[in-house]
Write a protein that holds these residues in place. Structure first.
Motif, short mmCIF file in Angstrom:
data_model
loop_
_atom_site.label_atom_id
_atom_site.label_comp_id
_atom_site.label_asym_id
_atom_site.label_seq_id
_atom_site.Cartn_x
_atom_site.Cartn_y
_atom_site.Cartn_z
N MET A 188 -15.45 3.21 3.76
CA MET A 188 -14.67 3.71 4.90
C MET A 188 -13.18 3.56 4.59
O MET A 188 -12.73 2.49 4.16
N THR A 189 -12.41 4.60 4.80
CA THR A 189 -10.98 4.55 4.52
C THR A 189 -10.27 3.70 5.57
O THR A 189 -10.44 3.90 6.77
N PRO A 190 -9.47 2.72 5.15
CA PRO A 190 -8.76 1.88 6.12
C PRO A 190 -7.67 2.66 6.85
O PRO A 190 -7.24 3.73 6.40
N GLN A 191 -7.25 2.15 7.97
CA GLN A 191 -6.18 2.78 8.74
C GLN A 191 -5.14 1.74 9.08
O GLN A 191 -5.45 0.60 9.42
N ALA A 192 -3.88 2.13 8.99
CA ALA A 192 -2.77 1.23 9.29
C ALA A 192 -2.17 1.58 10.64
O ALA A 192 -2.15 2.74 11.05
N ASP A 193 -1.69 0.56 11.34
CA ASP A 193 -0.86 0.81 12.51
C ASP A 193 0.59 1.01 12.07
O ASP A 193 1.30 1.87 12.58
N VAL A 194 1.02 0.18 11.10
CA VAL A 194 2.38 0.26 10.57
C VAL A 194 2.31 0.28 9.05
O VAL A 194 1.60 -0.52 8.44
N LEU A 195 3.04 1.20 8.45
CA LEU A 195 3.16 1.27 6.99
C LEU A 195 4.57 0.85 6.61
O LEU A 195 5.54 1.47 7.03
N LEU A 196 4.67 -0.21 5.81
CA LEU A 196 5.96 -0.64 5.27
C LEU A 196 6.15 0.02 3.91
O LEU A 196 5.20 0.19 3.16
N VAL A 197 7.39 0.36 3.59
CA VAL A 197 7.71 1.00 2.33
C VAL A 197 8.77 0.19 1.61
O VAL A 197 9.84 -0.09 2.18
N THR A 198 8.49 -0.21 0.37
CA THR A 198 9.46 -0.89 -0.47
C THR A 198 9.67 -0.06 -1.73
O THR A 198 8.93 0.88 -2.00
N VAL A 199 10.68 -0.43 -2.50
CA VAL A 199 10.96 0.28 -3.73
C VAL A 199 10.96 -0.67 -4.93
O VAL A 199 10.19 -0.53 -5.86
N THR A 200 11.80 -1.67 -4.89
CA THR A 200 11.93 -2.58 -6.03
C THR A 200 10.89 -3.70 -5.97
O THR A 200 10.31 -3.98 -4.93
N LYS A 201 10.72 -4.34 -7.11
CA LYS A 201 9.78 -5.47 -7.20
C LYS A 201 10.21 -6.61 -6.28
O LYS A 201 9.38 -7.23 -5.61
N VAL A 202 11.52 -6.86 -6.21
CA VAL A 202 12.00 -7.97 -5.37
C VAL A 202 11.73 -7.68 -3.90
O VAL A 202 11.40 -8.60 -3.13
N GLU A 203 11.80 -6.42 -3.50
CA GLU A 203 11.49 -6.05 -2.11
C GLU A 203 10.01 -6.26 -1.82
O GLU A 203 9.63 -6.85 -0.78
N ALA A 204 9.16 -5.77 -2.71
CA ALA A 204 7.71 -5.89 -2.51
C ALA A 204 7.27 -7.35 -2.46
O ALA A 204 6.48 -7.75 -1.61
N GLN A 205 7.79 -8.15 -3.38
CA GLN A 205 7.40 -9.57 -3.41
C GLN A 205 7.89 -10.31 -2.18
O GLN A 205 7.21 -11.22 -1.69
N ALA A 206 9.06 -9.94 -1.68
CA ALA A 206 9.56 -10.57 -0.46
C ALA A 206 8.63 -10.28 0.72
O ALA A 206 8.31 -11.17 1.51
N VAL A 207 8.18 -9.04 0.82
CA VAL A 207 7.24 -8.68 1.89
C VAL A 207 5.93 -9.46 1.73
O VAL A 207 5.40 -10.00 2.71
N PHE A 208 5.41 -9.53 0.51
CA PHE A 208 4.18 -10.29 0.27
C PHE A 208 4.32 -11.73 0.75
O PHE A 208 3.46 -12.27 1.45
N ARG A 209 5.42 -12.38 0.34
CA ARG A 209 5.60 -13.80 0.67
C ARG A 209 5.75 -14.02 2.17
O ARG A 209 5.15 -14.94 2.76
N VAL A 210 6.56 -13.20 2.81
CA VAL A 210 6.83 -13.37 4.24
C VAL A 210 5.56 -13.16 5.06
O VAL A 210 5.26 -13.93 5.98
N PHE A 211 4.79 -12.14 4.74
CA PHE A 211 3.58 -11.86 5.52
C PHE A 211 2.46 -12.84 5.20
O PHE A 211 1.64 -13.14 6.07
N LEU A 212 2.42 -13.35 3.98
CA LEU A 212 1.43 -14.38 3.64
C LEU A 212 1.65 -15.62 4.50
O LEU A 212 0.69 -16.22 5.02
#
Length: 254
Positions: free
Chosen positions: A1-25
Motif C-alpha cells: 500500500m502506498t503511504p500518504q503524507a499530511d505534510v511533505l518537507l523538502v530539503t536540498v543539502t545534506k546538512v538540511e536533511a540531517q538536521a530534519v532527521f535529528r530534530v524529528f527523531l
C-alpha cells in the motif's frame, strides 16, 4: 500500500536533511524510514500531533530532472500531502539587523531570474525584474505566525521567560543563482527593498504546488550574507541555520 503524507518537507543539502532527521527523531523517537515510490526515495519521519510527516531531498536549484520543481511535483503525486514546506538554509541581507540562525518565513517570494535588461537614458545598464511575486499559503502563514507566539517557555531560574528562535516573516528572494557577491546581493535588494533574505529553490516550490493546488511555504534560516564570505565558519553556520529552521517547523506542527 502506498503511504500518504499530511505534510511533505523538502530539503536540498545534506546538512538540511540531517538536521530534519535529528530534530524529528528527538520528537518522535522514530528514526527516518526510507520509502521508495516510483523510483524516488522519501523519508517517513513519523507522526507529530496526528500529522504524518515525510521528507524528500531535492537537488540544488529549480530546474532540471532533480530540481525542486520536478522533485516536489513528483512528491505530491506520490504522497498526496495537504501541505509542502521547504526547510533549510538561506542568505540574509542585513548583518546589522539580522543574525546567523534567524529563521525566515516566506509571506511572499520574488522570482528574480526573469528580467528585462536594457539601458537607461544615460547609457547605463537598466535591469527590470519581471518574475512573479507569489504569496505563500495564507493558512500555513497564519499557522507559523501563531506558532511563533508560543515560543516562550516556562520561566527560568531568574523568573524571566526564555526566548525562542528569532523568526522573521516577509518577502524572500528566489533564483537559481548561488549568490556570494555583495554587489549582486545589493542589486537584488534594490528590486525589493523589504526582502528579508534569499535562496535558490523556492520558485520550484511555488510552481509545483500552485499547479497542483497544494498549500506551500518556505522556512529557511540565515547561514551567510551572500557577500563573498560563504566559506567563513561555513559548517557551523549552516548546521545552526538548518537546525533552527527544522526546529521551528517541528514546533509549529506540535
Amino acid at each position: 500500500m502506498t503511504p500518504q503524507a499530511d505534510v511533505l518537507l523538502v530539503t536540498v543539502t545534506k546538512v538540511e536533511a540531517q538536521a530534519v532527521f535529528r530534530v524529528f527523531l528527538t520528537a518522535t523517537g522514530q528514526k527516518a524510514r526510507p520509502e521508495t515510490i516510483n523510483g524516488r526515495v522519501y523519508h517517513d519521519l513519523g507522526i507529530v500531533n496526528d500529522v504524518r510527516v515525510f521528507m524528500v531531498q531535492s537537488q540544488k536549484g529549480t530546474s532540471g530532472p532533480g530540481g525542486s520543481q520536478e522533485t516536489i511535483g513528483k512528491g505530491i503525486e506520490a504522497l498526496s500531502p495537504s501541505a509542502v514546506i521547504m526547510v533549510g538554509i538561506a542568505f540574509g541581507v542585513n548583518e546589522k539587523k539580522q543574525t546567523i540562525g534567524d529563521v525566515l518565513v516566506s509571506e511572499q517570494l520574488m522570482l528574480y531570474d526573469l528580467q528585462r535588461v536594457g539601458v537607461d537614458k544615460e547609457g547605463r545598464i537598466d535591469i527590470i525584474p519581471r518574475g512573479d511575486r507569489p504569496h505563500a499559503s495564507t493558512d500555513l502563514y497564519n499557522l507559523l505566525q501563531s506558532a511563533d507566539l508560543y515560543q516562550v517557555d516556562e520561566e527560568d531560574e531568574e523568573d524571566e521567560p526564555s526566548k525562542g528562535l528569532k523568526v522573521r516573516f516577509g518577502l524572500v528572494l528566489s533564483g537559481d543563482k548561488l549568490v556570494d557577491n555583495v554587489d549582486f546581493r545589493d542589486q537584488l535588494i534594490k528590486f525589493e527593498r523589504e526582502a528579508i533574505g534569499g535562496e535558490m529553490e523556492g520558485a520550484g516550490l511555488y510552481v509545483a504546488c500552485q499547479d497542483r493546488k497544494v498549500d506551500w511555504i518556505l522556512v529557511k534560516a540565515i547561514c551567510d550574507w551572500a557577500d563573498g564570505n560563504k566559506g567563513m565558519d561555513k559548517d557551523a553556520r549552516q548546521t545552526t541555520a538548518a537546525r533552527n529552521a527544522a526546529q521551528f517547523v517541528l514546533h509549529t506542527l506540535q
